[in-house]
Motif scaffolding. Sequence first.
Motif, PDB file in Angstrom:
ATOM      1  N   GLU A 310      54.723  35.217  39.674  1.00 15.49           N
ATOM      2  CA  GLU A 310      53.388  35.374  40.269  1.00 15.49           C
ATOM      3  C   GLU A 310      53.367  34.869  41.716  1.00 15.49           C
ATOM      4  O   GLU A 310      52.530  35.321  42.501  1.00 15.49           O
ATOM      5  N   THR A 311      54.313  33.972  42.065  1.00 18.52           N
ATOM      6  CA  THR A 311      54.342  33.507  43.466  1.00 18.52           C
ATOM      7  C   THR A 311      54.835  34.615  44.398  1.00 18.52           C
ATOM      8  O   THR A 311      54.531  34.602  45.587  1.00 18.52           O
ATOM      9  N   VAL A 312      55.604  35.562  43.844  1.00 21.19           N
ATOM     10  CA  VAL A 312      56.063  36.710  44.645  1.00 21.19           C
ATOM     11  C   VAL A 312      55.007  37.815  44.612  1.00 21.19           C
ATOM     12  O   VAL A 312      54.658  38.378  45.644  1.00 21.19           O
ATOM     13  N   ILE A 313      54.477  38.073  43.398  1.00 22.17           N
ATOM     14  CA  ILE A 313      53.527  39.189  43.238  1.00 22.17           C
ATOM     15  C   ILE A 313      52.199  38.876  43.938  1.00 22.17           C
ATOM     16  O   ILE A 313      51.642  39.707  44.640  1.00 22.17           O
ATOM     17  N   GLU A 314      51.721  37.658  43.747  1.00 19.80           N
ATOM     18  CA  GLU A 314      50.398  37.309  44.294  1.00 19.80           C
ATOM     19  C   GLU A 314      50.476  36.377  45.501  1.00 19.80           C
ATOM     20  O   GLU A 314      49.577  36.363  46.329  1.00 19.80           O
ATOM     21  N   GLY A 315      51.521  35.562  45.535  1.00 23.03           N
ATOM     22  CA  GLY A 315      51.552  34.466  46.506  1.00 23.03           C
ATOM     23  C   GLY A 315      52.376  34.756  47.745  1.00 23.03           C
ATOM     24  O   GLY A 315      52.590  35.913  48.121  1.00 23.03           O
ATOM     25  N   VAL A 344      45.728  32.778  45.688  1.00 21.31           N
ATOM     26  CA  VAL A 344      46.049  31.727  44.723  1.00 21.31           C
ATOM     27  C   VAL A 344      45.898  32.302  43.312  1.00 21.31           C
ATOM     28  O   VAL A 344      44.854  32.874  42.982  1.00 21.31           O
ATOM     29  N   PRO A 345      46.933  32.190  42.473  1.00 21.09           N
ATOM     30  CA  PRO A 345      46.828  32.726  41.114  1.00 21.09           C
ATOM     31  C   PRO A 345      45.683  32.080  40.313  1.00 21.09           C
ATOM     32  O   PRO A 345      45.268  30.949  40.598  1.00 21.09           O
ATOM     33  N   ASP A 346      45.231  32.809  39.309  1.00 17.83           N
ATOM     34  CA  ASP A 346      44.113  32.339  38.475  1.00 17.83           C
ATOM     35  C   ASP A 346      44.416  30.972  37.858  1.00 17.83           C
ATOM     36  O   ASP A 346      45.530  30.738  37.365  1.00 17.83           O
TER      37      ASP A 346
END
Length: 377
Positions: A310-315, A344-346
Amino acid sequence: MKILNVVGARPNFVKIAPILRQMNLYSTMQWQLVHTGQHYDDRMSQVFFDDLQLPAPDVFLGIGSGSHAEQTGRTMIALEEVMQDYQPDLVLVVGDVNSTLAGALAASKLHIPIAHVEAGLRSWDRTMPEEINRICTDAISDLFFTTSAIATDNLLREGIAPEAIHFVGNVMIDSLKANLERARHQSTLLETYPVQPQQYGLVTLHRPGNVDDPVMLERLLEAIATVSERVPLLFPMHPRTQQRLETFGLQARLDSLDQVWVTPPLGYLDFICALSSAQFTLMDSSGVQEETTVLGIPCLTMRDNTDRPETVIEGTNTLVGQDPDRIIQEVFQILEGQGKTGRVPDLWDGNTAERIVDILAVWGAALPATTPCSTVV
Ligand code: UD1
């Protein structure tokens, strides 16, 4: 309810601090903290207890370094005795280090329920010791606290019952949010080195896959050297990396770099202060990928995979692998103002420990009045 919390290595201390603070709010919860001693240098351990205002551990096992089997085995043997003495209703483990796996295995053999904080992370790379630790810990845990929907899905695919999985967010971010202002006020690190806020890169490097092979380490060092010709770098050095540089005869090359400022391993407050003022990070750590995503700082990860997708997809994270040309090109893009931005992820909101401990309280309330803690046959 009696909970035995097991920690052993630097990232564990950051994760357990907010959880213990929340546990203290429940009069129905008794807990003890065991420090296995996997990390033992003051700069890898005591400074984190001080910076995070953690209580001294109730039990310190002094396990120290060794091969994976030695470290894990010695920790299991020592933990078994602690668990038999304390008779916890639940053992709580965090993250994916050898102490995490040892805590889970020792508890499971005594039939003590296990809660795993940061469950379900997968890099799909079984050459990483942490991946084995994660898979095995999740295979024997009873309560699963996840940081993302992706981690939850991984557990579901592995056959974990949905009701045992709780998507609670990221406890590492609780510590970051709780301490960032204090870090900015208290840390004097940036006054010690000739770097200006937002005009330096922060480098970390310690993965066995990156530092245990002399050819790989030299290649990464040359990439760092080229980057440092354009931008100063602050480089807190992990003990493993320090040892390898010396053993492989690479220390002199590092010393020759004018704009690379090597520091000893940093305490938590110094580290997050240095991180939050950096223009970018170039690193191979796990937790830093998450912290930079929340801070909105471009992060270049010198790995081919990540257990935190998620740090790559969203961050703000980009996987740059170990190819020097790619690393240099990505850094130069950031210097030209083209760094990755993200969201910032949920539930990475600073309230994850509260959610975890609320769930533990409900779980504990359902225990029989006197739980027969397991005994060894
Ligand atoms: C461990 C974790 C890794 C985590 C990292 C954070 C495992 C498998 N790995 O890796 O997931 O990201 O911690 O730092 O659990 N050493 C010291 N002083 C210390 C601790 C270690 O000098 O306080 C030296 C020892 O010589 C040791 C080496 O560093 O051999 C590596 O330590 P170890 O705990 O085995 O693994 P890390 O690389 O720190």
